[in-house]
Design an enzyme around this catalytic site. Structure first.
Site, PDB file in Angstrom:
ATOM      1  N   TYR A   1      -1.404  -0.841  10.565  1.00 54.95           N
ATOM      2  CA  TYR A   1      -1.932  -1.233   9.238  1.00 54.95           C
ATOM      3  C   TYR A   1      -0.823  -1.238   8.222  1.00 54.95           C
ATOM      4  O   TYR A   1      -0.232  -2.387   7.615  1.00 54.95           O
ATOM      5  CB  TYR A   1      -3.288  -0.912   8.619  1.00 54.95           C
ATOM      6  CG  TYR A   1      -3.184  -0.897   7.105  1.00 54.95           C
ATOM      7  CD1 TYR A   1      -3.505  -2.182   6.586  1.00 54.95           C
ATOM      8  CD2 TYR A   1      -3.227   0.115   6.303  1.00 54.95           C
ATOM      9  CE1 TYR A   1      -3.604  -2.502   5.312  1.00 54.95           C
ATOM     10  CE2 TYR A   1      -3.321   0.050   4.963  1.00 54.95           C
ATOM     11  CZ  TYR A   1      -3.490  -1.331   4.467  1.00 54.95           C
ATOM     12  OH  TYR A   1      -3.792  -1.514   3.098  1.00 54.95           O
TER      13      TYR A   1
ATOM     14  N   SER B   1       0.925  -1.133   0.008  1.00 61.76           N
ATOM     15  CA  SER B   1       0.029   0.107  -0.024  1.00 61.76           C
ATOM     16  C   SER B   1       0.913   1.357   0.087  1.00 61.76           C
ATOM     17  O   SER B   1       1.942   1.046   0.505  1.00 61.76           O
ATOM     18  CB  SER B   1      -0.792   0.192   1.168  1.00 61.76           C
ATOM     19  OG  SER B   1      -1.667   1.104   1.308  1.00 61.76           O
TER      20      SER B   1
ATOM     21  N   PHE C   1      -2.705   3.095  -4.583  1.00 61.67           N
ATOM     22  CA  PHE C   1      -3.340   4.112  -3.563  1.00 61.67           C
ATOM     23  C   PHE C   1      -4.459   3.894  -3.353  1.00 61.67           C
ATOM     24  O   PHE C   1      -4.863   2.751  -2.945  1.00 61.67           O
ATOM     25  CB  PHE C   1      -2.811   5.450  -4.387  1.00 61.67           C
ATOM     26  CG  PHE C   1      -1.336   5.619  -4.416  1.00 61.67           C
ATOM     27  CD1 PHE C   1      -0.986   6.845  -3.704  1.00 61.67           C
ATOM     28  CD2 PHE C   1      -0.377   4.895  -4.982  1.00 61.67           C
ATOM     29  CE1 PHE C   1       0.285   7.200  -3.575  1.00 61.67           C
ATOM     30  CE2 PHE C   1       1.017   5.187  -4.671  1.00 61.67           C
ATOM     31  CZ  PHE C   1       1.481   6.332  -4.076  1.00 61.67           C
TER      32      PHE C   1
ATOM     33  N   LYS D   1       2.312  -3.834   6.364  1.00 62.01           N
ATOM     34  CA  LYS D   1       2.566  -4.151   4.913  1.00 62.01           C
ATOM     35  C   LYS D   1       4.095  -3.816   4.744  1.00 62.01           C
ATOM     36  O   LYS D   1       4.695  -4.550   3.939  1.00 62.01           O
ATOM     37  CB  LYS D   1       1.690  -2.781   3.993  1.00 62.01           C
ATOM     38  CG  LYS D   1       0.367  -3.007   3.992  1.00 62.01           C
ATOM     39  CD  LYS D   1       0.071  -4.022   3.210  1.00 62.01           C
ATOM     40  CE  LYS D   1      -1.515  -4.152   3.019  1.00 62.01           C
ATOM     41  NZ  LYS D   1      -2.144  -5.485   2.404  1.00 62.01           N
TER      42      LYS D   1
HETATM   43  N1  LIG Z   1      -8.587  -0.667  -0.981  1.00 58.63           N
HETATM   44  C1  LIG Z   1      -7.745   0.231  -0.493  1.00 58.63           C
HETATM   45  O1  LIG Z   1      -7.751   1.452  -0.920  1.00 58.63           O
HETATM   46  C2  LIG Z   1      -6.200  -0.528  -0.774  1.00 58.63           C
HETATM   47  C3  LIG Z   1      -5.018   0.401  -1.038  1.00 58.63           C
HETATM   48  C4  LIG Z   1      -3.916  -0.234  -1.013  1.00 58.63           C
HETATM   49  C5  LIG Z   1      -3.809  -1.506  -0.665  1.00 58.63           C
HETATM   50  N2  LIG Z   1      -4.821  -2.292  -0.410  1.00 58.63           N
HETATM   51  C6  LIG Z   1      -4.717  -3.691  -0.187  1.00 58.63           C
HETATM   52  O2  LIG Z   1      -5.161  -4.420  -1.035  1.00 58.63           O
HETATM   53  C7  LIG Z   1      -5.824  -5.663  -0.432  1.00 58.63           C
HETATM   54  C8  LIG Z   1      -7.263  -5.790  -0.903  1.00 58.63           C
HETATM   55  O3  LIG Z   1      -8.014  -4.490  -0.324  1.00 58.63           O
HETATM   56  P1  LIG Z   1      -9.581  -4.455  -0.989  1.00 58.63           P
HETATM   57  O4  LIG Z   1      -9.753  -2.926  -0.753  1.00 58.63           O
HETATM   58  O5  LIG Z   1      -9.999  -5.326  -1.955  1.00 58.63           O
HETATM   59  O6  LIG Z   1     -10.250  -5.126   0.794  1.00 58.63           O
HETATM   60  P2  LIG Z   1     -11.092  -5.987   0.931  1.00 58.63           P
HETATM   61  O7  LIG Z   1     -11.269  -6.244   2.374  1.00 58.63           O
HETATM   62  O8  LIG Z   1     -12.360  -6.184   0.063  1.00 58.63           O
HETATM   63  O9  LIG Z   1     -10.409  -7.539   0.580  1.00 58.63           O
HETATM   64  C9  LIG Z   1      -9.397  -8.153   1.418  1.00 58.63           C
HETATM   65  C10 LIG Z   1     -10.032  -9.684   1.578  1.00 58.63           C
HETATM   66  O10 LIG Z   1      -9.294 -10.532   2.395  1.00 58.63           O
HETATM   67  C11 LIG Z   1     -10.118 -11.310   3.192  1.00 58.63           C
HETATM   68  N3  LIG Z   1      -9.303 -11.609   4.189  1.00 58.63           N
HETATM   69  C12 LIG Z   1      -8.717 -10.900   5.224  1.00 58.63           C
HETATM   70  N4  LIG Z   1      -8.037 -11.623   6.243  1.00 58.63           N
HETATM   71  C13 LIG Z   1      -8.333 -12.736   5.680  1.00 58.63           C
HETATM   72  C14 LIG Z   1      -7.399 -14.042   6.425  1.00 58.63           C
HETATM   73  N5  LIG Z   1      -6.711 -14.027   7.248  1.00 58.63           N
HETATM   74  N6  LIG Z   1      -7.810 -15.028   5.629  1.00 58.63           N
HETATM   75  C15 LIG Z   1      -8.463 -15.242   4.423  1.00 58.63           C
HETATM   76  N7  LIG Z   1      -9.057 -14.057   3.979  1.00 58.63           N
HETATM   77  C16 LIG Z   1      -8.718 -13.055   4.770  1.00 58.63           C
HETATM   78  C17 LIG Z   1     -11.385 -10.266   3.336  1.00 58.63           C
HETATM   79  O11 LIG Z   1     -12.484 -11.244   3.788  1.00 58.63           O
HETATM   80  C18 LIG Z   1     -11.518  -9.816   2.248  1.00 58.63           C
HETATM   81  O12 LIG Z   1     -12.458 -10.521   1.182  1.00 58.63           O
HETATM   82  C19 LIG Z   1      -5.645  -5.703   1.103  1.00 58.63           C
HETATM   83  O13 LIG Z   1      -4.500  -6.260   1.400  1.00 58.63           O
HETATM   84  C20 LIG Z   1      -5.280  -4.153   1.435  1.00 58.63           C
HETATM   85  O14 LIG Z   1      -4.628  -3.919   2.259  1.00 58.63           O
HETATM   86  C21 LIG Z   1      -6.117  -1.811  -0.574  1.00 58.63           C
END
Ligand SMILES: NC(=O)c1ccc[n+]([C@@H]2O[C@H](COP(=O)([O-])OP(=O)(O)OC[C@H]3O[C@@H](n4cnc5c(N)ncnc54)[C@H](O)[C@@H]3O)[C@@H](O)[C@H]2O)c1
Length: 275
Positions: free
Chosen positions: A148, A124, A177, A152
């Protein structure tokens, strides 16, 4: 190829599963459904005409992760699974360190046991912290300022050390982002459990009447109108970026860690989006 997508029912991942299937890949999904539902995969299957193999598995359950890998013939992993709410991570740091770090360690140890050594990791932009001047570039020093973000950063370090020690690993770290938007069909999008932690799904839930109002806080940022500035990337572009990254890992690679480029056995830092 057969790609394992962790967190595959989630927002960014469900769009990526669709992009992978459209590119001809077979997809296996792990998710514990803590922030998503299986409905997203049903809809992805409607759109692609292909069904992803789904495992309702928590990554912190090492035995269950091992079972998914056993005999599955997985070629590469895209690792999205994780908890991602900055505020909650400040309130409950242990929950975040345990889920994100232990889950990742179980995953990469299972990969190692099964000779699966290609991984694309959802890092991230939060790893840049707030001390850097914008625009951010991958050569900047990182330094997350919340639990958080530190999960990462620590996962980046674990993967970097692994890549340095064993050149057979192919590792990409994507520091993206703010993904927003939805597939043009409108059939999949961002549908988190509980109160959204991101702005756009919150606005969408107010728009459809699921929530009464959106509160706007602060007017004292150092910006032309005092409100906060964010940069966004469309989620479908980001999904396609993941598919491109799987291909990119086969290119001739640059020799330095943390320089935004791939190298054999070392991580790539591929920036998606801005701000
Ligand atoms: N959305 C954002 O703004 C953003 C920005 C940068 C990075 N990210 C990263 O991208 C990834 C996906 O983000 P997103 O926005 O799609 O979030 P999201 O919450 O929709 O997706 C994450 C998924 O991981 C699953 N999960 C969490 N812990 C778990 C575990 N221990 N075992 C199995 N499944 C598990 C959740 O149920 C969820 O479906 C994440 O790692 C997040 O940190 C997101």
């Amino acid at each position: 190829m057969k790609i394992l997508v962790t967190g595959g029912t989630g927002y960014i991942a469900s769009h990526t599963v669709l992009s992978l299937q459209e590119a001809g890949h077979d997809v296996v999904v792990i998710d514990n459904l803590v922030n998503s539902s299986e409905e997203s995969l049903r809809r992805v299957a409607e759109l692609s005409g292909k069904t992803a193999e789904f495992h309702h598995v928590d990554l912190v359950d090492e035995a269950a992760v091992e079972d998914v890998f056993a005999g599955a013939g997985i070629d590469a992993v895209i690792h999205f699974a994780g908890l991602k709410a900055v505020g909650e991570s400040v309130q409950e740091p242990l929950k975040y360190y345990y889920n994100n770090l232990v889950g990742t360690l179980n995953l990469i140890r299972a990969m190692d046991r099964h000779d699966v050594r290609s991984i694309v990791f959802s890092s991230s932009a939060t790893v840049y912290g707030e001390h850097n001047a914008i625009p951010y570039v991958e050569t900047m020093e990182i330094g997350a300022n919340n639990p958080y973000g530190r999960t990462k950063e620590q996962i980046e370090d674990i993967l970097s050390d692994l890549g340095t020690a064993h050149s057979r690993w192919h590792i990409a770290l994507l520091r993206y982002f703010n993904p927003v938007g939805a597939h043009p069909s409108g059939r999949i999008g961002e549908d988190p459990q509980g109160i959204p932690n991101n702005l756009v799904p919150f606005i969408a839930q107010v728009a459809v009447g699921r929530r009464e109002k959106l509160m706007v806080f602060c007017g004292d940022y150092d910006t032309p109108d005092g409100t906060c500035l964010r940069d966004y990337i469309h989620v479908v572009d980001l999904a396609e970026g993941h598919v491109a990254t799987l291909n990119y890992r086969r290119l001739p690679l640059e020799p330095r860690l943390r320089q935004g480029l791939f190298r054999p056995g070392g991580p790539a830092l591929v920036r998606k989006g801005g701000g």
